[in-house]
Design an enzyme around this catalytic site. Sequence first.
Site, PDB file in Angstrom:
ATOM      1  N   TRP A 183      25.648 -10.251  20.737  1.00  0.00           N
ATOM      2  CA  TRP A 183      25.242 -11.719  21.766  1.00  0.00           C
ATOM      3  C   TRP A 183      25.818 -12.396  19.948  1.00  0.00           C
ATOM      4  O   TRP A 183      24.994 -12.929  19.311  1.00  0.00           O
ATOM      5  CB  TRP A 183      23.418 -11.891  21.829  1.00  0.00           C
ATOM      6  CG  TRP A 183      23.687 -13.729  22.568  1.00  0.00           C
ATOM      7  CD1 TRP A 183      24.117 -14.041  23.603  1.00  0.00           C
ATOM      8  CD2 TRP A 183      22.605 -14.531  21.793  1.00  0.00           C
ATOM      9  NE1 TRP A 183      23.772 -15.211  23.984  1.00  0.00           N
ATOM     10  CE2 TRP A 183      23.210 -15.586  22.547  1.00  0.00           C
ATOM     11  CE3 TRP A 183      21.794 -14.652  20.647  1.00  0.00           C
ATOM     12  CZ2 TRP A 183      22.560 -17.007  22.203  1.00  0.00           C
ATOM     13  CZ3 TRP A 183      21.490 -15.683  20.305  1.00  0.00           C
ATOM     14  CH2 TRP A 183      22.248 -16.672  20.914  1.00  0.00           C
ATOM     15  N   GLU A 223      26.741  -9.091  24.938  1.00  0.00           N
ATOM     16  CA  GLU A 223      26.094  -9.494  26.133  1.00  0.00           C
ATOM     17  C   GLU A 223      26.769 -11.290  26.672  1.00  0.00           C
ATOM     18  O   GLU A 223      26.727 -12.257  25.231  1.00  0.00           O
ATOM     19  CB  GLU A 223      24.378  -9.852  25.552  1.00  0.00           C
ATOM     20  CG  GLU A 223      23.552 -10.585  26.178  1.00  0.00           C
ATOM     21  CD  GLU A 223      22.595 -10.491  25.651  1.00  0.00           C
ATOM     22  OE1 GLU A 223      22.221 -10.401  24.438  1.00  0.00           O
ATOM     23  OE2 GLU A 223      21.292 -10.787  26.243  1.00  0.00           O
ATOM     24  N   LYS A 225      26.842 -15.351  28.447  1.00  0.00           N
ATOM     25  CA  LYS A 225      25.645 -15.813  29.390  1.00  0.00           C
ATOM     26  C   LYS A 225      26.377 -17.456  29.796  1.00  0.00           C
ATOM     27  O   LYS A 225      26.876 -17.629  29.389  1.00  0.00           O
ATOM     28  CB  LYS A 225      25.021 -16.540  27.604  1.00  0.00           C
ATOM     29  CG  LYS A 225      23.546 -17.733  27.631  1.00  0.00           C
ATOM     30  CD  LYS A 225      22.744 -17.507  26.683  1.00  0.00           C
ATOM     31  CE  LYS A 225      21.757 -18.388  26.381  1.00  0.00           C
ATOM     32  NZ  LYS A 225      20.930 -18.310  25.359  1.00  0.00           N
ATOM     33  N   ASP A 256      21.930  -9.494  30.915  1.00  0.00           N
ATOM     34  CA  ASP A 256      20.454 -10.064  30.357  1.00  0.00           C
ATOM     35  C   ASP A 256      20.437 -11.467  31.595  1.00  0.00           C
ATOM     36  O   ASP A 256      21.616 -12.038  32.267  1.00  0.00           O
ATOM     37  CB  ASP A 256      19.946 -11.103  29.184  1.00  0.00           C
ATOM     38  CG  ASP A 256      19.134 -12.405  29.007  1.00  0.00           C
ATOM     39  OD1 ASP A 256      18.644 -12.557  30.128  1.00  0.00           O
ATOM     40  OD2 ASP A 256      19.125 -11.726  27.411  1.00  0.00           O
ATOM     41  N   HIS A 259      20.781 -14.327  32.110  1.00  0.00           N
ATOM     42  CA  HIS A 259      21.743 -15.822  31.706  1.00  0.00           C
ATOM     43  C   HIS A 259      22.979 -15.842  32.800  1.00  0.00           C
ATOM     44  O   HIS A 259      24.366 -16.146  32.556  1.00  0.00           O
ATOM     45  CB  HIS A 259      23.228 -15.044  30.731  1.00  0.00           C
ATOM     46  CG  HIS A 259      22.142 -14.191  29.498  1.00  0.00           C
ATOM     47  ND1 HIS A 259      22.289 -13.875  27.882  1.00  0.00           N
ATOM     48  CD2 HIS A 259      20.808 -15.074  28.949  1.00  0.00           C
ATOM     49  CE1 HIS A 259      21.891 -13.934  26.938  1.00  0.00           C
ATOM     50  NE2 HIS A 259      20.699 -13.924  27.664  1.00  0.00           N
ATOM     51  N   HIS A 283      19.484  -6.416  29.750  1.00  0.00           N
ATOM     52  CA  HIS A 283      18.385  -7.118  28.569  1.00  0.00           C
ATOM     53  C   HIS A 283      17.182  -7.449  29.743  1.00  0.00           C
ATOM     54  O   HIS A 283      17.757  -8.618  30.869  1.00  0.00           O
ATOM     55  CB  HIS A 283      18.678  -8.497  27.506  1.00  0.00           C
ATOM     56  CG  HIS A 283      19.113  -8.373  26.610  1.00  0.00           C
ATOM     57  ND1 HIS A 283      19.204  -9.423  25.930  1.00  0.00           N
ATOM     58  CD2 HIS A 283      18.867  -7.049  25.844  1.00  0.00           C
ATOM     59  CE1 HIS A 283      19.449  -8.738  24.351  1.00  0.00           C
ATOM     60  NE2 HIS A 283      18.700  -7.001  24.702  1.00  0.00           N
ATOM     61  N   ASP A 291      17.118 -19.675  30.892  1.00  0.00           N
ATOM     62  CA  ASP A 291      16.583 -18.801  30.452  1.00  0.00           C
ATOM     63  C   ASP A 291      15.549 -18.596  29.647  1.00  0.00           C
ATOM     64  O   ASP A 291      15.700 -18.267  27.873  1.00  0.00           O
ATOM     65  CB  ASP A 291      18.208 -18.365  29.433  1.00  0.00           C
ATOM     66  CG  ASP A 291      18.000 -17.260  28.940  1.00  0.00           C
ATOM     67  OD1 ASP A 291      17.580 -15.936  29.152  1.00  0.00           O
ATOM     68  OD2 ASP A 291      18.432 -16.504  27.709  1.00  0.00           O
ATOM     69  N   ASP A 293      12.609 -16.751  29.089  1.00  0.00           N
ATOM     70  CA  ASP A 293      12.414 -14.920  28.051  1.00  0.00           C
ATOM     71  C   ASP A 293      10.622 -15.217  28.842  1.00  0.00           C
ATOM     72  O   ASP A 293      10.006 -14.702  27.722  1.00  0.00           O
ATOM     73  CB  ASP A 293      13.212 -15.447  26.586  1.00  0.00           C
ATOM     74  CG  ASP A 293      14.388 -14.785  26.903  1.00  0.00           C
ATOM     75  OD1 ASP A 293      14.613 -14.011  27.681  1.00  0.00           O
ATOM     76  OD2 ASP A 293      15.107 -15.736  26.500  1.00  0.00           O
ATOM     77  N   ASP A 323      14.186  -8.057  26.842  1.00  0.00           N
ATOM     78  CA  ASP A 323      14.278  -9.031  25.370  1.00  0.00           C
ATOM     79  C   ASP A 323      13.110 -10.291  26.650  1.00  0.00           C
ATOM     80  O   ASP A 323      13.974 -11.576  27.470  1.00  0.00           O
ATOM     81  CB  ASP A 323      15.386  -9.459  26.199  1.00  0.00           C
ATOM     82  CG  ASP A 323      16.232 -10.287  25.308  1.00  0.00           C
ATOM     83  OD1 ASP A 323      15.649 -11.168  24.457  1.00  0.00           O
ATOM     84  OD2 ASP A 323      17.315 -11.475  25.595  1.00  0.00           O
TER      85      ASP A 323
HETATM   86  C1  RNT Z   1      19.728 -14.775  23.841  1.00  0.00           C
HETATM   87  C2  RNT Z   1      20.090 -13.487  24.465  1.00  0.00           C
HETATM   88  C3  RNT Z   1      20.004 -12.469  23.522  1.00  0.00           C
HETATM   89  C4  RNT Z   1      18.901 -12.938  22.255  1.00  0.00           C
HETATM   90  C5  RNT Z   1      18.132 -11.881  21.318  1.00  0.00           C
HETATM   91  C6  RNT Z   1      17.279 -12.408  20.176  1.00  0.00           C
HETATM   92  O1  RNT Z   1      19.663 -15.850  24.746  1.00  0.00           O
HETATM   93  O2  RNT Z   1      19.607 -13.372  25.144  1.00  0.00           O
HETATM   94  O3  RNT Z   1      19.741 -11.962  23.393  1.00  0.00           O
HETATM   95  O4  RNT Z   1      17.064 -12.804  23.455  1.00  0.00           O
HETATM   96  O5  RNT Z   1      19.295 -10.772  20.566  1.00  0.00           O
HETATM   97 ZN    ZN Z   2      19.270 -11.326  25.762  1.00  0.00          ZN
END
Ligand code: RNT
Ligand code: ZN
Length: 414
Positions: A183, A223, A225, A256, A259, A283, A291, A293, A323
């Site tokens: 990523w 990955e 986004k 993810d 994303h 993720h 996003d 998290d 994640d």
């Molecule tokens: C960022 C991605 C990535 C990170 C990690 C720390 O938007 O989701 O995966 O969260 O690699």
């Molecule tokens: Zn991620």
Amino acid sequence: MNRYESAKALYQAEGIATEKALATLREIPISVHCWQGDDVIGFDGADSLSGGIQTTGNYLGRARTPDELLADIEKAFSLMPGKKRLNVHACYAFLGEDKGKVDRDAYTYKHFAKWVEFAKRIGLDGVDFNPTFFAHPMVKDGLTLSSPDEKVRRFWVEHGKRCLEIAAEMGKAFSKPCLVNIWIPDGFKDVPADRLGPRLRLKKSLDEMLSSYDKEYVIPAVESKVFGIGVESYTVGNNEFYQNYAASRGICCLLDNGHYHPTEVVSDKIPSLLAFYDKVALHVTRPVRWDSDHVVLFEDELKEIAKEIVRNDATDKVLIGLDYFDASINRISAWVTGERSMQKALLYALLLPNEQMKALQDKGDFTRLMVAQEHAKMLPFTDVWAEYLARENASENYFDEIALYEEKVLKARK
Ligand code: RNT
Ligand code: ZN
């Protein structure tokens, strides 16, 4: 009859074998991220996060040293049921006397051997790995692998190569492949003048990075986004770019679920990719409006994701990773709550009459399907979950132990 025996009988009456579900659940590995414990700071010199991702909050007890992080991981993992892997980022290198001398383009396995020893000692199934393309002075104008500055681009290509080499050793150490997730934060805050150039440079960089790696022990993934904070107008590695890249190069996509646009769901993307790929990596996170998290909870979209893994017989094709990072609550509790939520969702999916419901769909009997789906929601899932925890020697009340750890260990970190 105890709660489990009675639940087992009720499920049996619906044609669902709880024993089989429990046996399957304990074999599905979940790769738990190392970065919840220290707010994604790492050991190699960064003092803040960058790249459009953000941890918020300042709850007491952040792990400030490698020893503290290892202790916290050990505590958190001891409260997580099921089969676990540890997901490590390259910024968590144990540099020792190389600190300040060896940069990310020259890391080697010796800087990560401790992670492998540690994972073995606490009985994990393996280690996964991530190059860290953020929080570093060689990120120039927000760009890494797509940079027009050849020195910058080369530095990050070399970092990627080192990570693939390190991952091969990690895989060998467990005789199981190691997922290497790529990523990058590359993108622009405002309307770019050239959208193609950065993508062509990213493509070239990835080809250079991936020109050789251990095919037996390394699974590279990309990955995508849609945007990040401060990177709102353009993301080099968007979904279309990476899906085409992965398909044409025979590597893996990582989805993810934070994303994508808010009405797009990863649960629906999983079967689309399974139609074309042997493996799909995830993720799992919880985006709140962006996003963000947030800690993963046992919610509808998580259940939907788990259903797509289970009913497509894809428990060995979908590589589940977590994640999220929350610094506003006890970080150990955040870790455990998220992992347990994922396990709950998988068990929930394993206890659905998936075959019968699919048959109703194929017959076009959508009325009965709706009724069956609603009925399934009311089955005594909690009793089977309780039985799973008991068999895993895990208590439903994990927080008392965490509260004790907070008193004794975390509060002493001033
Ligand atoms: C960022 C991605 C990535 C990170 C990690 C720390 O938007 O989701 O995966 O969260 O690699
Ligand atoms: Zn991620």
